[in-house]
Design a protein around this motif. Structure first.
Motif, PDB file in Angstrom:
ATOM      1  N   GLY A   8      12.919   0.005  42.080  1.00  0.00           N
ATOM      2  CA  GLY A   8      12.624   0.136  40.664  1.00  0.00           C
ATOM      3  C   GLY A   8      12.056  -1.094  39.992  1.00  0.00           C
ATOM      4  O   GLY A   8      11.794  -1.070  38.788  1.00  0.00           O
ATOM      5  N   GLY A   9      11.858  -2.178  40.725  1.00  0.00           N
ATOM      6  CA  GLY A   9      11.303  -3.383  40.139  1.00  0.00           C
ATOM      7  C   GLY A   9       9.802  -3.287  39.953  1.00  0.00           C
ATOM      8  O   GLY A   9       9.173  -2.262  40.229  1.00  0.00           O
ATOM      9  N   GLY A  10       9.223  -4.382  39.457  1.00  0.00           N
ATOM     10  CA  GLY A  10       7.794  -4.425  39.253  1.00  0.00           C
ATOM     11  C   GLY A  10       7.423  -5.312  38.093  1.00  0.00           C
ATOM     12  O   GLY A  10       8.181  -6.201  37.700  1.00  0.00           O
ATOM     13  N   ARG A  45      21.623 -18.628  42.215  1.00  0.00           N
ATOM     14  CA  ARG A  45      21.719 -17.202  41.942  1.00  0.00           C
ATOM     15  C   ARG A  45      22.785 -16.975  40.876  1.00  0.00           C
ATOM     16  O   ARG A  45      23.906 -17.473  40.992  1.00  0.00           O
ATOM     17  N   GLU A  46      22.437 -16.235  39.829  1.00  0.00           N
ATOM     18  CA  GLU A  46      23.346 -16.043  38.718  1.00  0.00           C
ATOM     19  C   GLU A  46      23.727 -14.575  38.551  1.00  0.00           C
ATOM     20  O   GLU A  46      22.931 -13.676  38.813  1.00  0.00           O
ATOM     21  N   GLY A  47      24.942 -14.363  38.107  1.00  0.00           N
ATOM     22  CA  GLY A  47      25.412 -13.021  37.856  1.00  0.00           C
ATOM     23  C   GLY A  47      24.799 -12.447  36.591  1.00  0.00           C
ATOM     24  O   GLY A  47      24.680 -13.132  35.579  1.00  0.00           O
ATOM     25  N   VAL A  48      24.415 -11.181  36.637  1.00  0.00           N
ATOM     26  CA  VAL A  48      23.805 -10.493  35.515  1.00  0.00           C
ATOM     27  C   VAL A  48      24.753  -9.454  34.929  1.00  0.00           C
ATOM     28  O   VAL A  48      24.985  -9.414  33.714  1.00  0.00           O
ATOM     29  N   SER A  49      25.300  -8.609  35.797  1.00  0.00           N
ATOM     30  CA  SER A  49      26.170  -7.532  35.352  1.00  0.00           C
ATOM     31  C   SER A  49      26.985  -7.034  36.529  1.00  0.00           C
ATOM     32  O   SER A  49      26.602  -7.216  37.682  1.00  0.00           O
ATOM     33  N   CYS A  50      28.113  -6.398  36.242  1.00  0.00           N
ATOM     34  CA  CYS A  50      28.907  -5.776  37.291  1.00  0.00           C
ATOM     35  C   CYS A  50      29.654  -4.590  36.716  1.00  0.00           C
ATOM     36  O   CYS A  50      29.835  -4.479  35.494  1.00  0.00           O
ATOM     37  N   ILE A  51      30.090  -3.705  37.616  1.00  0.00           N
ATOM     38  CA  ILE A  51      30.838  -2.529  37.213  1.00  0.00           C
ATOM     39  C   ILE A  51      31.972  -2.314  38.202  1.00  0.00           C
ATOM     40  O   ILE A  51      31.791  -2.439  39.417  1.00  0.00           O
ATOM     41  N   THR A  91      12.399 -12.741  34.412  1.00  0.00           N
ATOM     42  CA  THR A  91      11.653 -12.742  35.667  1.00  0.00           C
ATOM     43  C   THR A  91      12.483 -13.390  36.772  1.00  0.00           C
ATOM     44  O   THR A  91      12.943 -14.525  36.630  1.00  0.00           O
ATOM     45  N   ALA A  92      12.673 -12.672  37.871  1.00  0.00           N
ATOM     46  CA  ALA A  92      13.493 -13.155  38.978  1.00  0.00           C
ATOM     47  C   ALA A  92      13.492 -12.119  40.092  1.00  0.00           C
ATOM     48  O   ALA A  92      12.998 -11.003  39.926  1.00  0.00           O
ATOM     49  N   GLN A 118      18.518  -6.561  49.863  1.00  0.00           N
ATOM     50  CA  GLN A 118      17.428  -7.464  50.247  1.00  0.00           C
ATOM     51  C   GLN A 118      16.759  -8.142  49.058  1.00  0.00           C
ATOM     52  O   GLN A 118      16.017  -9.114  49.243  1.00  0.00           O
ATOM     53  N   GLY A 119      16.989  -7.658  47.855  1.00  0.00           N
ATOM     54  CA  GLY A 119      16.389  -8.209  46.662  1.00  0.00           C
ATOM     55  C   GLY A 119      15.106  -7.504  46.287  1.00  0.00           C
ATOM     56  O   GLY A 119      14.390  -6.982  47.138  1.00  0.00           O
ATOM     57  N   ILE A 120      14.800  -7.489  44.986  1.00  0.00           N
ATOM     58  CA  ILE A 120      13.580  -6.856  44.491  1.00  0.00           C
ATOM     59  C   ILE A 120      13.036  -7.667  43.325  1.00  0.00           C
ATOM     60  O   ILE A 120      13.784  -8.147  42.476  1.00  0.00           O
ATOM     61  N   GLN A 121      11.711  -7.824  43.276  1.00  0.00           N
ATOM     62  CA  GLN A 121      11.069  -8.665  42.278  1.00  0.00           C
ATOM     63  C   GLN A 121      10.934  -7.945  40.943  1.00  0.00           C
ATOM     64  O   GLN A 121      10.510  -6.786  40.881  1.00  0.00           O
TER      65      GLN A 121
END
Length: 126
Positions: A8-10, A45-51, A91-92, A118-121
């Motif tokens: 879903g990135g881009g 690497r920083e935390g953004v959100s969690c559930i 952006t990250a 794996q990560g997504i841009q």
């Protein structure tokens, strides 16, 4: 074995929206704490959100509060990160992470997660 796949990135203009997906396999989502992290070159690497895996308690970094929303669809084994009002600072490379813990809480600390995608841009630019 647990596997996580982000999508879903881009590229998006400032003020726009993107929705990231984290699809899990190998474990049912009911027993996974899920976190979203992001990283830019040269920075931690920083935390953004969690559930949480129980009660759907969610936590957000101050930088994204009011703009990002994390949700979970256990039937699809997928966690989403809805990102609205995007800024260039967002952006990250975004990473999905999981811990197979049944808990009403979650953490934005990297060490609390055993499994990583794996990560997504995500790029926010005019």
């Amino acid at each position: 074995q647990l596997q996580l796949v982000e999508s879903g990135g881009g590229l998006m203009q400032p003020g726009g929206s993107l929705r990231l997906s984290c699809a899990a396999s190998g474990f049912t989502l009911d027993y996974l704490v899920i976190g979203w992290f992001r990283q830019v070159p040269g920075k931690e690497r920083e935390g953004v959100s969690c559930i949480s895996s129980s009660d759907d308690n969610a936590y957000y970094a101050d930088s994204v509060k009011g703009r990002f929303t994390i949700t979970r669809d256990n039937a699809k084994n997928t966690v989403y990160l809805q990102m609205n009002s995007l800024k260039p600072e967002d952006t990250a490379v975004y990473y999905c992470a999981a811990s197979n813990v049944r808990s009403r809480f979650c953490s934005l600390v990297r060490g609390g997660y055993r499994y990583w995608g794996q990560g997504i841009q995500v790029t926010v630019s005019s």
